[in-house]
Design a protein around this motif. Structure first.
Motif, PDB file in Angstrom:
ATOM      1  N   UNK A 193     -26.692  -7.479 -22.299  1.00  0.00           N
ATOM      2  CA  UNK A 193     -25.476  -7.272 -22.176  1.00  0.00           C
ATOM      3  C   UNK A 193     -25.239  -5.753 -21.842  1.00  0.00           C
ATOM      4  N   UNK A 194     -23.941  -5.405 -21.383  1.00  0.00           N
ATOM      5  CA  UNK A 194     -23.582  -3.872 -21.149  1.00  0.00           C
ATOM      6  C   UNK A 194     -22.182  -4.020 -22.107  1.00  0.00           C
ATOM      7  N   UNK A 195     -22.106  -2.951 -23.245  1.00  0.00           N
ATOM      8  CA  UNK A 195     -21.155  -2.816 -23.959  1.00  0.00           C
ATOM      9  C   UNK A 195     -20.964  -1.193 -24.083  1.00  0.00           C
ATOM     10  N   UNK A 196     -19.643  -1.012 -24.012  1.00  0.00           N
ATOM     11  CA  UNK A 196     -19.137   0.337 -24.283  1.00  0.00           C
ATOM     12  C   UNK A 196     -18.029   0.294 -25.384  1.00  0.00           C
ATOM     13  N   UNK A 197     -18.349   1.091 -26.243  1.00  0.00           N
ATOM     14  CA  UNK A 197     -17.612   1.181 -27.811  1.00  0.00           C
ATOM     15  C   UNK A 197     -16.898   2.365 -27.544  1.00  0.00           C
ATOM     16  N   UNK A 198     -15.609   2.443 -27.302  1.00  0.00           N
ATOM     17  CA  UNK A 198     -14.721   3.587 -27.115  1.00  0.00           C
ATOM     18  C   UNK A 198     -15.349   4.477 -25.879  1.00  0.00           C
ATOM     19  N   UNK A 199     -15.928   4.046 -24.794  1.00  0.00           N
ATOM     20  CA  UNK A 199     -16.560   4.643 -23.874  1.00  0.00           C
ATOM     21  C   UNK A 199     -15.865   4.371 -22.753  1.00  0.00           C
ATOM     22  N   UNK A 200     -16.500   4.965 -21.505  1.00  0.00           N
ATOM     23  CA  UNK A 200     -15.949   4.678 -19.983  1.00  0.00           C
ATOM     24  C   UNK A 200     -16.877   4.123 -19.334  1.00  0.00           C
ATOM     25  N   UNK A 201     -16.815   2.993 -18.894  1.00  0.00           N
ATOM     26  CA  UNK A 201     -17.520   2.288 -17.844  1.00  0.00           C
ATOM     27  C   UNK A 201     -16.846   2.032 -16.445  1.00  0.00           C
ATOM     28  N   UNK A 202     -17.385   2.577 -15.604  1.00  0.00           N
ATOM     29  CA  UNK A 202     -16.866   2.891 -14.101  1.00  0.00           C
ATOM     30  C   UNK A 202     -17.809   2.063 -13.166  1.00  0.00           C
TER      31      UNK A 202
ATOM     32  N   UNK B 271     -18.867  -6.047 -21.277  1.00  0.00           N
ATOM     33  CA  UNK B 271     -17.731  -5.613 -22.249  1.00  0.00           C
ATOM     34  C   UNK B 271     -17.512  -4.396 -22.603  1.00  0.00           C
ATOM     35  N   UNK B 272     -16.173  -4.073 -22.723  1.00  0.00           N
ATOM     36  CA  UNK B 272     -15.574  -2.681 -23.042  1.00  0.00           C
ATOM     37  C   UNK B 272     -14.773  -2.882 -24.436  1.00  0.00           C
ATOM     38  N   UNK B 273     -15.317  -2.179 -25.646  1.00  0.00           N
ATOM     39  CA  UNK B 273     -14.758  -2.204 -26.790  1.00  0.00           C
ATOM     40  C   UNK B 273     -13.802  -1.026 -26.825  1.00  0.00           C
ATOM     41  N   UNK B 274     -12.530  -0.982 -26.762  1.00  0.00           N
ATOM     42  CA  UNK B 274     -11.806   0.232 -26.762  1.00  0.00           C
ATOM     43  C   UNK B 274     -12.254   0.958 -25.383  1.00  0.00           C
ATOM     44  N   UNK B 275     -11.643   2.114 -25.369  1.00  0.00           N
ATOM     45  CA  UNK B 275     -12.098   2.990 -24.170  1.00  0.00           C
ATOM     46  C   UNK B 275     -11.390   2.219 -23.014  1.00  0.00           C
TER      47      UNK B 275
ATOM     48  N   UNK C 143     -11.516  -5.441 -24.501  1.00  0.00           N
ATOM     49  CA  UNK C 143     -11.312  -5.791 -25.923  1.00  0.00           C
ATOM     50  C   UNK C 143     -10.952  -4.702 -26.536  1.00  0.00           C
ATOM     51  N   UNK C 144     -10.061  -4.748 -27.553  1.00  0.00           N
ATOM     52  CA  UNK C 144      -9.630  -3.473 -28.477  1.00  0.00           C
ATOM     53  C   UNK C 144      -8.998  -4.009 -29.635  1.00  0.00           C
ATOM     54  N   UNK C 145      -8.545  -2.928 -30.431  1.00  0.00           N
ATOM     55  CA  UNK C 145      -7.790  -3.631 -31.768  1.00  0.00           C
ATOM     56  C   UNK C 145      -6.647  -2.887 -32.103  1.00  0.00           C
ATOM     57  N   UNK C 146      -5.795  -3.696 -32.553  1.00  0.00           N
ATOM     58  CA  UNK C 146      -4.396  -2.996 -32.945  1.00  0.00           C
ATOM     59  C   UNK C 146      -4.626  -2.365 -34.442  1.00  0.00           C
ATOM     60  N   UNK C 147      -5.640  -1.932 -34.737  1.00  0.00           N
ATOM     61  CA  UNK C 147      -5.970  -1.449 -36.027  1.00  0.00           C
ATOM     62  C   UNK C 147      -6.929  -0.075 -35.837  1.00  0.00           C
ATOM     63  N   UNK C 148      -6.707   0.690 -36.820  1.00  0.00           N
ATOM     64  CA  UNK C 148      -7.630   2.219 -36.477  1.00  0.00           C
ATOM     65  C   UNK C 148      -9.088   1.717 -36.712  1.00  0.00           C
ATOM     66  N   UNK C 149      -9.815   2.466 -36.120  1.00  0.00           N
ATOM     67  CA  UNK C 149     -11.252   2.119 -36.340  1.00  0.00           C
ATOM     68  C   UNK C 149     -12.115   3.308 -37.002  1.00  0.00           C
ATOM     69  N   UNK C 150     -11.396   4.392 -37.507  1.00  0.00           N
ATOM     70  CA  UNK C 150     -11.937   5.262 -38.275  1.00  0.00           C
ATOM     71  C   UNK C 150     -11.115   5.939 -39.297  1.00  0.00           C
ATOM     72  N   UNK C 151     -11.562   6.346 -40.219  1.00  0.00           N
ATOM     73  CA  UNK C 151     -10.828   6.621 -41.502  1.00  0.00           C
ATOM     74  C   UNK C 151      -9.693   7.808 -41.316  1.00  0.00           C
ATOM     75  N   UNK C 152      -8.778   7.863 -42.260  1.00  0.00           N
ATOM     76  CA  UNK C 152      -7.998   8.925 -42.050  1.00  0.00           C
ATOM     77  C   UNK C 152      -8.309  10.278 -42.435  1.00  0.00           C
ATOM     78  N   UNK C 153      -7.823  11.399 -41.729  1.00  0.00           N
ATOM     79  CA  UNK C 153      -8.144  12.579 -41.845  1.00  0.00           C
ATOM     80  C   UNK C 153      -7.139  13.488 -42.360  1.00  0.00           C
ATOM     81  N   UNK C 154      -7.640  14.307 -43.581  1.00  0.00           N
ATOM     82  CA  UNK C 154      -6.621  15.501 -44.036  1.00  0.00           C
ATOM     83  C   UNK C 154      -5.827  16.102 -43.286  1.00  0.00           C
TER      84      UNK C 154
ATOM     85  N   UNK D 278      -5.093   6.878 -34.145  1.00  0.00           N
ATOM     86  CA  UNK D 278      -4.780   6.056 -33.207  1.00  0.00           C
ATOM     87  C   UNK D 278      -5.511   4.717 -33.287  1.00  0.00           C
ATOM     88  N   UNK D 279      -4.917   3.462 -32.755  1.00  0.00           N
ATOM     89  CA  UNK D 279      -5.218   2.240 -32.793  1.00  0.00           C
ATOM     90  C   UNK D 279      -6.470   2.272 -31.551  1.00  0.00           C
ATOM     91  N   UNK D 280      -7.627   1.478 -31.682  1.00  0.00           N
ATOM     92  CA  UNK D 280      -8.615   1.384 -30.625  1.00  0.00           C
ATOM     93  C   UNK D 280      -8.267   0.478 -29.652  1.00  0.00           C
TER      94      UNK D 280
END
Length: 637
Positions: A164-173, A206-210, A235-246, A296-298
């Motif tokens: 498979x070719x999978x991008x996670x928060x990446x850019x596939x062109x 598949x593109x996950x986010x990005x 495919x993405x997510x309506x929820x954050x994919x990283x922890x909150x930052x101070x 931001x959500x992914x």
């Protein structure tokens, strides 16, 4: 039992049988009035289903492990981070993966040849065979194009192994051209052809986010089982994919975000209190407050244009996306649906796209999608519906995930065509303000079907013909619908309304063979005005079974020929209660006829007293009738 009683019993039995037959006929008509259930699609054996489901789980695990390993190495710093920042191969129980982390320049074909080595080499026919999974980390870019000629990438897909070719928060062109398109296909090296068997898994993209941008491409025989592994998936997510930052105090006032929930360092997802972009929590001692910015959500975004897709499991699968665009795309022979926009796909547009021969539906906007516009598109010869638009809420009541009960909406189908689909041309299930406008629907069981509490529906300016049952059908709680300016011909019932409220105006019906407009059940507030109704059938306006107040005005029925014959009239009046009363009256008539025939007390045609033939009482001797008081005084003494 006397002959008279036998005849009465026989008459009662006949009446009872007539009532039962009438009741059975009424029940049958009510049942056949319901739509046929959706056809089964992509039916597989239990063993194949279990195998494919397991493969999907393994793919999800491999992707999560690869991402977690990359993120952990970058977070630790030192030699581990340095190694993670360069392309490397990651091995796990679920396969080997070439990991491409973020860098300044995008990865190109030459980079894949160098990094993949024997797993990505040019063949004698100038094509490339990809024999290893590709994973693009957050921020990485992959560009697949070939300026000197057509680019063909064959993705390994054979029994027991696929890539498979999978991008996670990446850019596939994927950048092809009209003269030199990019072709991506599954490849079974043993059979020397594309992989058409899905039971053992199949290569996918598949593109996950990005983002995923594809132009002038040929995509053939990718994907299996699920939407994310279905072929071409965004495919993405309506929820954050990283922890909150101070957030520094000076930044708190200017921070901005459009999300309402955030992930705290302890892993809890909580609503925001301090504003749209932050939340305040106390430390362990309760002595101070700390503000965190909401990440931001992914969500994924993408553009697919001038592309031909053949034989995928899902032609295109999109979920949790924002502002995706599909234009000038042809999807043929999908094993499930052609174009599926799944939950939380919003603000998308589909233009000039054709879906043909899918085993499921052509186009699907499922629950959770909103503000999606389909224009100038075509759905033809699909096993299910041509177009399915759902605005149903994600839950009807309390749910484990606490989903919202609100309906979705704002989606529209404009200037498109649905032709010869197996089920319906267009189906709308629930939702708010769905629109079907200036669209042509040919064939199918029904043309445009709206159901399940859809509200503020607009169906206008459409052309429908050749439906086997009904042209436009609104049923099961549809509210505030507007059906206007449509032309319906060559069907049984042109416009059908059941337990719904609508304004039906300025429509033209031609060649209907049962009813032009039929209204059943609760329809209080419905208005049928200014329609031109032509055809030959039982009635132009069938409203006898409607309940509530209807407004009927200025409907032109001059072109309607009433063909209701004797048996049709019998069926209209042969209601259960009508037959019961008919039986009661029949019993009275039969009794009267029996009396006239001689079975009753009569002489010839002259009625006589029922006591006329009784004998006169016998006269008794006078002395017997004397009383004690009539004796003489002498005897008493």
């Amino acid at each position: 039992m006397s002959g008279s009683r036998r005849r009465k019993s026989r008459t009662s039995l006949v009446v009872l049988v007539l009532c039962l037959v009438a009741g059975g006929t009424w029940t049958y008509l009510s049942y056949t009035d319901r739509p046929a259930p959706p056809p089964g699609v992509n039916q597989v054996s239990q063993a194949d289903a279990q195998q494919q489901s397991t493969l999907v789980d393994q793919e999800d695990l491999r992707i999560m492990q690869t991402r977690a390993t990359l993120s952990s190495a970058l977070a630790r710093g030192g030699p581990a981070a340095a190694q993670a920042r360069v392309p490397h191969i990651s091995s796990s129980a679920n396969g080997r993966t070439l990991v491409l982390p973020q860098r300044r320049e995008p990865y190109r074909i030459a980079d894949l040849e160098r990094l993949g080595q024997e797993q990505f080499q040019k063949q004698s026919d100038d094509s490339y065979v990809l024999g290893i999974n590709l994973f693009l980390g957050p921020g990485a870019k992959l560009v697949l194009q070939n300026a000197t000629g057509p680019l063909v990438i064959r993705m390994r897909s054979e029994p027991g192994a696929f890539v498979s070719i999978v991008g996670f928060g990446a850019s596939i062109r994927i950048n092809g051209s009209a003269q030199n398109p990019v072709r991506i296909t599954s490849w079974d090296a043993q059979a020397r052809t594309a992989d058409t068997k899905v039971s053992d898994g199949r290569a996918y993209l598949r593109a996950v986010g990005g983002e995923l941008k594809m132009s002038h491409a040929l995509v053939e025989h990718l994907g299996f089982w699920s939407g994310p592994t279905g072929g071409v998936a965004l495919t993405g997510s309506d929820r954050p994919t990283r922890t909150a930052e101070p957030v520094a105090p000076a930044e708190q006032a200017s921070a901005a975000s459009d999300r309402q929930r955030m992930l705290l360092p302890n892993g809890l997802l909580v609503p925001s209190r301090g504003g749209d972009d932050e939340i305040e929590i106390t430390d362990g001692t309760g002595a101070r407050k700390v503000a965190y910015r909401l990440p931001e959500a992914n969500l994924v975004t993408g553009v697919i244009t001038d592309t031909r897709i053949t034989g995928n499991a899902y032609g295109i699968f999109i979920t949790a996306s924002d502002e995706t665009r599909i234009a000038n795309v042809s999807v043929t022979g999908s094993l499930v649906h052609g174009v599926l926009l799944h939950r939380f796909a919003r603000n998308a547009s589909v233009e000039n796209t054709t879906v043909t021969g899918s085993r499921g539906d052509g186009f699907v906007l499922s629950r959770g999608t909103q503000n999606v516009t389909i224009t100038g598109s075509r759905a033809e010869r699909n096993t299910g519906n041509g177009f399915t638009i759902s605005g149903l809420p994600l839950a009807r009541g309390p749910s484990a995930s606490g989903e919202s009960l609100r309906s979705f909406g704002g989606s529209s189908l404009i200037s498109s065509t649905a032709r010869d689909n197996g089920r319906y041309g267009v189906e709308i299930q629930g939702g708010v303000k769905p629109v079907v406008q200036t669209t042509e629907v040919v064939g199918g069981e029904m043309g445009i079907v709206v159901s399940k509490d859809a509200t503020d529906v607009q169906i206008s300016g459409n052309r429908l013909r050749g439906q086997r049952s009904q042209g436009i059908a609104l049923r099961d709680g549809v509210l505030s619908a507007r059906v206007s300016g449509n032309i319906v011909r060559d069907t049984q019932t042109a416009i059908y309304l059941r337990d719904s409220k609508a304004t039906i105006s300025a429509n033209t019906v031609q060649s209907a063979s049962l009813h032009a407009v039929s209204v059943l059940g609760a329809a209080d507030g419905t208005a049928i005005t200014g329609n031109t109704l032509g055809g030959a059938g039982r009635s132009a306006l069938d409203t006898a079974r409607a309940k509530g107040k209807l407004a009927l005005a200025q409907n032109n029925t001059a072109g309607w020929q009433n063909t209701a014959g004797f048996w049709t009239m019998v069926k209209r009046i042969a209601k259960p209660m009508n037959l019961i009363w008919f039986g009661v009256i029949l019993l009275i008539v039969i009794a009267a006829l029996r009396a006239l025939r001689g079975d009753g007390p009569r002489v010839g045609r002259r009625f006589v007293s029922p006591y006329e033939k009784q004998m006169v009482l016998e006269e008794r001797p006078a002395w017997v009738l004397r009383t004690a008081g009539s004796e003489t005084p002498a005897r008493r003494s």
